[in-house]
Design an enzyme around this catalytic site. Structure first.
Site, PDB file in Angstrom:
ATOM      1  N   ASP A  18      81.950  53.235  88.359  1.00 36.33           N
ATOM      2  CA  ASP A  18      81.503  52.499  87.164  1.00 36.33           C
ATOM      3  C   ASP A  18      79.999  52.215  87.317  1.00 36.33           C
ATOM      4  OD1 ASP A  18      82.920  50.473  84.908  1.00 36.33           O
ATOM      5  OD2 ASP A  18      80.982  49.787  85.690  1.00 36.33           O
ATOM      6  N   ILE A  19      79.256  52.438  86.236  1.00 29.45           N
ATOM      7  CA  ILE A  19      77.804  52.199  86.300  1.00 29.45           C
ATOM      8  C   ILE A  19      77.554  50.685  86.269  1.00 29.45           C
ATOM      9  CG2 ILE A  19      75.565  52.675  85.205  1.00 29.45           C
ATOM     10  CD1 ILE A  19      76.925  55.113  83.861  1.00 29.45           C
TER      11      ILE A  19
ATOM     12  N   ASN B 217      71.969  49.763  77.397  1.00 25.18           N
ATOM     13  CA  ASN B 217      72.174  49.833  75.939  1.00 25.18           C
ATOM     14  C   ASN B 217      71.346  48.768  75.224  1.00 25.18           C
ATOM     15  OD1 ASN B 217      73.944  51.939  75.595  1.00 25.18           O
ATOM     16  ND2 ASN B 217      75.784  50.676  75.743  1.00 25.18           N
TER      17      ASN B 217
ATOM     18  N   HIS C 226      71.380  52.778  72.415  1.00 28.58           N
ATOM     19  CA  HIS C 226      72.584  53.566  72.732  1.00 28.58           C
ATOM     20  C   HIS C 226      72.272  54.990  73.173  1.00 28.58           C
ATOM     21  CE1 HIS C 226      76.993  53.210  72.128  1.00 28.58           C
ATOM     22  NE2 HIS C 226      76.642  51.932  72.230  1.00 28.58           N
TER      23      HIS C 226
ATOM     24  N   ASP D 236      73.510  56.700  76.457  1.00 30.02           N
ATOM     25  CA  ASP D 236      74.244  57.976  76.552  1.00 30.02           C
ATOM     26  C   ASP D 236      73.615  58.900  77.598  1.00 30.02           C
ATOM     27  OD1 ASP D 236      76.029  57.213  74.681  1.00 30.02           O
ATOM     28  OD2 ASP D 236      75.329  58.538  73.078  1.00 30.02           O
TER      29      ASP D 236
ATOM     30  N   GLU E 191      81.556  53.764  80.515  1.00 32.96           N
ATOM     31  CA  GLU E 191      80.768  54.199  81.681  1.00 32.96           C
ATOM     32  C   GLU E 191      81.643  54.238  82.919  1.00 32.96           C
ATOM     33  OE1 GLU E 191      81.773  50.984  81.389  1.00 32.96           O
ATOM     34  OE2 GLU E 191      80.277  50.259  82.838  1.00 32.96           O
TER      35      GLU E 191
HETATM   36  N1  GTP Z   1      75.681  54.315  75.232  1.00 30.49           N
HETATM   37  C1  GTP Z   1      76.986  54.162  75.328  1.00 30.49           C
HETATM   38  N2  GTP Z   1      77.507  52.953  75.608  1.00 30.49           N
HETATM   39  C2  GTP Z   1      78.840  52.825  75.716  1.00 30.49           C
HETATM   40  C3  GTP Z   1      79.702  53.918  75.549  1.00 30.49           C
HETATM   41  N3  GTP Z   1      80.989  53.489  75.709  1.00 30.49           N
HETATM   42  C4  GTP Z   1      80.913  52.164  76.009  1.00 30.49           C
HETATM   43  N4  GTP Z   1      79.626  51.779  76.027  1.00 30.49           N
HETATM   44  C5  GTP Z   1      79.089  50.442  76.325  1.00 30.49           C
HETATM   45  O1  GTP Z   1      79.197  50.238  77.733  1.00 30.49           O
HETATM   46  C6  GTP Z   1      79.116  48.848  77.977  1.00 30.49           C
HETATM   47  C7  GTP Z   1      80.060  48.514  79.091  1.00 30.49           C
HETATM   48  O2  GTP Z   1      79.732  47.305  79.551  1.00 30.49           O
HETATM   49  P1  GTP Z   1      80.569  46.543  80.686  1.00 30.49           P
HETATM   50  O3  GTP Z   1      81.838  47.287  80.975  1.00 30.49           O
HETATM   51  O4  GTP Z   1      80.696  45.129  80.256  1.00 30.49           O
HETATM   52  O5  GTP Z   1      79.695  46.736  81.941  1.00 30.49           O
HETATM   53  P2  GTP Z   1      78.537  45.770  82.465  1.00 30.49           P
HETATM   54  O6  GTP Z   1      79.018  44.355  82.385  1.00 30.49           O
HETATM   55  O7  GTP Z   1      77.288  46.075  81.753  1.00 30.49           O
HETATM   56  O8  GTP Z   1      78.405  46.208  83.960  1.00 30.49           O
HETATM   57  P3  GTP Z   1      79.352  45.890  85.180  1.00 30.49           P
HETATM   58  O9  GTP Z   1      79.795  44.442  85.143  1.00 30.49           O
HETATM   59  O10 GTP Z   1      78.514  46.173  86.343  1.00 30.49           O
HETATM   60  O11 GTP Z   1      80.506  46.821  85.024  1.00 30.49           O
HETATM   61  C8  GTP Z   1      79.436  48.141  76.661  1.00 30.49           C
HETATM   62  O12 GTP Z   1      78.255  47.543  76.177  1.00 30.49           O
HETATM   63  C9  GTP Z   1      79.842  49.273  75.729  1.00 30.49           C
HETATM   64  O13 GTP Z   1      79.430  49.063  74.401  1.00 30.49           O
HETATM   65  C10 GTP Z   1      79.123  55.185  75.212  1.00 30.49           C
HETATM   66  O14 GTP Z   1      79.803  56.206  75.017  1.00 30.49           O
HETATM   67  N5  GTP Z   1      77.765  55.251  75.111  1.00 30.49           N
END
Ligand code: GTP
Length: 333
Positions: A208-209, A216, A221, A225, A251
């Protein structure tokens, strides 16, 4: 849809199909053939009713109508290759072989006929038999020409079947891929897991990133991506052809490492993690670099009597622990 026709009945039906199509002057393309084959085997009452009505209204049949039937009744069939293309290809192969044998026979008949013609030329009745000889001769030539035209058409159709089969294969492959990264999607993952021998040791890595949402939020976005794509490419660069990587969405990634223990998997995950921290992504419009990217990873090994769902769950728990340990690290469970 019954796909269990015996070989002789399938050959008989195939011959009737070709005859039926030629009666209505419809070309024996794979789609036309498939629809009429099933029409003649009377396997679908609704489809037969539609075709019967069309024929009785119009007194004829055409490829456009047959295609509409194909789209309505067959195009979503998962078994389209098994049901249509393979039997059709088999029938074509045997028809082409038969034609080749007949062509050899035809050549022999022509040779014999020429011999008989030479003998007749020296006989007293040569003149009176001349019209008959000419008639047989021209019939033989016509039939040989028809043979070669038919063989040519069948060869073309054969190529078309192969083309359709590769298109089908390509679209199946496409349906298994995630469009953003080209990695396998959930469906592709299920298919790929079927290929693994469960007696061997396999491992999975959940990735997981870190703080991805911030990419974003801060850069939009599209940049988000790009980050996902670069991470996907880096994962792929570090796994072998036996392994595969999946993007389940967002991600989050899952990597399945074939024939590898969790320790070997940890080494690979570490290499991926380090490579990702070293990525440098430049923003084109401002010529500046994005902040560095990091990932967290959780590793689990496939144990006897487990299923993949539970292995993935263990890998996800390990990932959760990696996040809680401060991110940018790998945890093995
Ligand atoms: N650009 C892009 N963003 C996406 C995509 N799918 C989901 N996301 C975004 O990915 C983000 C995931 O955020 P979280 O899972 O909360 O992760 P985080 O809190 O930033 O990071 P961790 O706590 O470290 O996991 C959300 O803002 C989603 O809107 C996609 O296909 N493209």
């Amino acid at each position: 849809m019954n796909t269990q026709d015996t070989y002789p009945s399938a050959v008989k039906l195939s011959e009737e199909t070709i005859k039926f199509l030629s009666n209505y002057e419809v070309a024996p393309t794979p789609i036309n053939f498939s629809v009429i084959y099933y029409y003649l085997s009377k396997k679908d009452e609704k489809m037969n009713l539609l075709l019967d009505e069309y024929i009785s209204w119009n007194g004829s049949l055409d490829a456009v109508f047959i295609e509409s039937i194909f789209l309505e009744f067959f195009s979503n069939s998962e078994d389209v290759e098994k049901v249509f293309f393979t039997p059709f290809e088999n029938t074509l192969t045997s028809t082409i072989e038969q034609l080749e044998r007949q062509a050899i026979n035809g050549e022999q008949i022509t040779k014999n006929f020429k011999k008989a013609d030479r003998v007749l030329a020296n006989s007293d009745q040569a003149n009176s038999l001349k019209p008959l000889v000419n008639f047989i001769n021209s019939t033989l030539i016509d039939s040989q020409q028809q043979h070669s035209e038919l063989a040519c058409e069948l060869e073309k159709t054969y190529k078309q079947v192969n083309q359709l089969k590769s298109q089908l294969k390509a679209s199946r492959e496409e349906a298994m891929r995630d469009s953003l990264t080209g990695l396998y999607n959930r469906r592709g993952c299920e298919e790929k897991l079927k290929d693994l021998t469960l007696e061997s040791t396999h491992s999975s890595v959940s990735i997981d990133i870190d703080h991805f949402k911030k990419f974003n939020d801060d850069f939009g976005h599209t940049i988000g991506d790009k980050v996902i794509q670069r991470v996907a490419t880096t994962i792929e660069e570090h796994i072998s052809a036996d392994d595969f990587a999946v993007r389940f969405g967002g991600e989050e990634f899952m990597v399945v490492l074939a024939n590898k223990t969790k320790e070997e998997a940890r080494n690979i995950a570490e290499k991926i993690r380090i490579a990702i921290t070293n990525l440098k992504l430049k923003k084109k419009n401002s010529n500046t670099y994005l902040p560095s990217i990091s990932i967290s990873a959780g590793i689990a090994e496939y144990q006897e009597y487990q299923n993949w769902k539970s292995v993935f769950e263990v890998a996800d728990s390990a990932l959760y622990q990696a996040k809680h340990a401060g991110r940018n690290c790998c945890v093995v469970l």
